[in-house]
Design an enzyme around this catalytic site. Structure first.
Site, short mmCIF file in Angstrom:
data_model
loop_
_atom_site.label_atom_id
_atom_site.label_comp_id
_atom_site.label_asym_id
_atom_site.label_seq_id
_atom_site.Cartn_x
_atom_site.Cartn_y
_atom_site.Cartn_z
CB ALA A 178 -0.94 0.01 1.20
CB SER A 179 4.24 1.94 1.23
OG SER A 179 5.30 2.84 1.02
CB ALA A 180 3.01 6.12 -2.63
NE ARG B 228 1.35 1.48 -3.93
CZ ARG B 228 0.96 2.71 -4.15
NH1 ARG B 228 1.11 3.25 -5.36
NH2 ARG B 228 0.43 3.43 -3.19
#
Length: 222
Positions: free
Chosen positions: A10-12, A15
């Site tokens: 979920a961490s930008a 990613r």
């Protein structure tokens, strides 16, 4: 030998590292790190990264945190050329500026709006934070009026970092860029150029969006 990546989908920032690695052909060994369960506070993790944040990489004993630094390292160490992180001083300086903008303004101001509700028990969105976040979106719209991409005429790690952030914003609020047509067009261009975009970024962005929308739904019901 694969590079260990300690991450949360979920961490930008995580990613952005996943997208960059895919683009340069660097193999990652993905190690899910649950911050809520305290995985990042274990002694072996703190030995690698005293800041105990994510992402962190272990490249055969070379430890590095801070996603934008990791992205630059991956291009420098594994890229077949410098396209994603150009060496020409003025071009690289512009890429660096956009990376700092993503970290200190673009994503930071998003966090100031939503993180208090998601993680700190705030009961409403802060009006000043919302205005400042809107200003940050306007800044990127201006940047994209100067170039097709964030820092010039082709995709760089500046676009990758900003894309990880922007896709998170969209997953949280589908109308966030309704008044920013250049950002909308840039998003679609970048998505089409990222290898395995759905796997490396979109799934995680949607996961964050569901998390954020759940917190906002509770806010609205109170």
């Amino acid at each position: 030998m694969p590079i260990d990546l300690y991450y949360m989908e979920a961490s930008a920032p995580c990613r952005s590292v996943m997208m960059t690695a895919k683009m340069v052909g660097a193999e990652l060994n993905l190690k899910k790190t649950d911050l809520m369960a305290g995985d990042n506070m274990k002694p072996e993790y703190i030995k690698m990264n005293p800041q105990h944040n994510i992402p962190t990489i272990d490249d055969n004993g070379f430890y590095l945190n801070e996603s934008r630094a990791i992205c630059a390292y991956l291009v420098n160490a594994y890229g077949k050329d410098d396209t994603l992180y150009p060496k020409e001083p003025k071009v690289r300086a512009l890429v660096d500026q956009r990376l700092y903008f993503d970290m200190g303004v673009f994503y930071h101001r998003f966090g100031l709006v939503y993180y208090p509700v998601m993680f700190s028990g705030a009961t409403k969105l802060d009006e000043k934070a919302l205005k400042d976040f809107g200003d940050a979106l306007d800044f990127l719209e201006v940047f994209l009026g100067q170039n097709k991409y964030a820092a010039g005429d082709h995709l760089t790690i500046a676009d990758i970092a900003l894309l990880a952030s922007a896709s998170t914003f969209v997953a949280t609020n589908k109308t966030v860029f309704d008044k920013h047509p250049k950002i909308q067009a840039w998003l679609e261009t970048c998505k089409s150029e990222i290898t395995d975009y759905e796997e490396t970024n979109n799934q995680g962005a949607e996961a964050f969006g569901q998390w954020a929308q759940s917190a906002l739904a509770k806010l609205e019901s109170e």
